[in-house]
Design a protein around this motif. Sequence first.
Motif, mmCIF file in Angstrom:
data_model
loop_
_atom_site.group_PDB
_atom_site.id
_atom_site.type_symbol
_atom_site.label_atom_id
_atom_site.label_comp_id
_atom_site.label_asym_id
_atom_site.label_seq_id
_atom_site.Cartn_x
_atom_site.Cartn_y
_atom_site.Cartn_z
ATOM 1 N N HIS A 129 0.847 -1.105 0.081
ATOM 2 C CA HIS A 129 -0.096 0.017 -0.124
ATOM 3 C C HIS A 129 0.863 1.289 -0.080
ATOM 4 O O HIS A 129 0.582 2.396 -0.528
ATOM 5 N N ALA A 130 2.066 1.313 0.768
ATOM 6 C CA ALA A 130 2.842 2.358 0.607
ATOM 7 C C ALA A 130 3.533 2.689 -0.615
ATOM 8 O O ALA A 130 3.581 3.724 -1.049
ATOM 9 N N LEU A 135 4.113 5.498 -5.689
ATOM 10 C CA LEU A 135 3.891 5.555 -7.169
ATOM 11 C C LEU A 135 2.924 6.447 -7.942
ATOM 12 O O LEU A 135 3.237 7.251 -8.704
ATOM 13 N N ALA A 136 1.885 6.635 -7.313
ATOM 14 C CA ALA A 136 0.797 7.489 -7.600
ATOM 15 C C ALA A 136 1.373 8.902 -7.347
ATOM 16 O O ALA A 136 0.931 9.699 -8.441
ATOM 17 N N LEU A 140 1.732 11.922 -10.308
ATOM 18 C CA LEU A 140 1.223 13.136 -10.241
ATOM 19 C C LEU A 140 2.364 14.180 -10.125
ATOM 20 O O LEU A 140 2.021 15.438 -10.781
ATOM 21 N N LEU A 141 3.386 14.086 -9.661
ATOM 22 C CA LEU A 141 4.556 14.925 -9.390
ATOM 23 C C LEU A 141 4.946 15.243 -11.066
ATOM 24 O O LEU A 141 5.525 16.287 -11.256
ATOM 25 N N VAL A 217 -1.052 10.402 1.398
ATOM 26 C CA VAL A 217 -1.525 10.998 0.010
ATOM 27 C C VAL A 217 -2.508 12.042 -0.018
ATOM 28 O O VAL A 217 -2.171 12.996 -0.921
ATOM 29 N N ARG A 218 -3.465 12.369 1.112
ATOM 30 C CA ARG A 218 -4.509 13.387 0.962
ATOM 31 C C ARG A 218 -3.376 14.682 1.206
ATOM 32 O O ARG A 218 -3.545 15.658 0.522
ATOM 33 N N ASP A 219 -2.455 14.685 1.958
ATOM 34 C CA ASP A 219 -1.763 15.905 2.474
ATOM 35 C C ASP A 219 -0.702 15.998 1.392
ATOM 36 O O ASP A 219 -0.701 17.297 0.850
#
Length: 239
Positions: A129-130, A135-136, A140-141, A217-219
């Motif tokens: 999960h980490a 990766l996601a 996005l970056l 991920v939200r932060d």
Amino acid sequence: MNAVTTSPCPTGVDVVLPCLNEAAALPWVLERIPPGWRALVVDNGSTDGSAGLARALGATVVTEERRGFGAACHAGLLAATADVVCFCDCDASLDPAHLVPFVREVQGGGADLVLGRRRPQARGAWPAHARAGNLALARLLRRRTGLRLHDLGPLRAARREALLALDLTDRRSGYPLQMVVRAADAGWRVTEHDVPYLPRTGTSKVTGTWRGTWHAVRDMSTVLKEPPAVRPRPRAGGG
């Protein structure tokens, strides 16, 4: 203390080590700080004696009462006085000795910010999960900045004055990403190198669970929505 190099070790370096209940990992981590470098252990509310142990092992201890990974990292940056500042987790998952070539690259003018791309060395070192969340965010970056990075790991090096000029504001899990985003917006040369990633000592406060990963991920997603701002590029000689 050990270092993964046979060449003379660069000098003028502070290593920021955010710490929350890492007494079991501290001896190994501090032993691996390269000779002549200063370890800044930022105690973020430990209840296991981490601060006292760090002092006994020769580290400089900074106290940051506000909880949060970014709060601890930034307190260490503000306390640093060396020309080059490095960051490393304090859980024995990453070897601070691997920062030596990072520092050489920064001091030699080859990069403004050097990041470690984590390469797991054992099953369970990096939970699925980490890794999926990382990766996601890397994708996005890339979309946001154009940087083709694979990891947003905590092992990194840059010049102190340049980091301060980024005016980092996140005090939670988004701090490492905000550093990279604002560096990219300022035109920094950002490089990435493979580093071994070991099973951490103890339980992760951020990515040990799906819930923790989701909050991280939200932060970080909030950071990616920041509008670009004009900031100065680091000068080759520091500052």
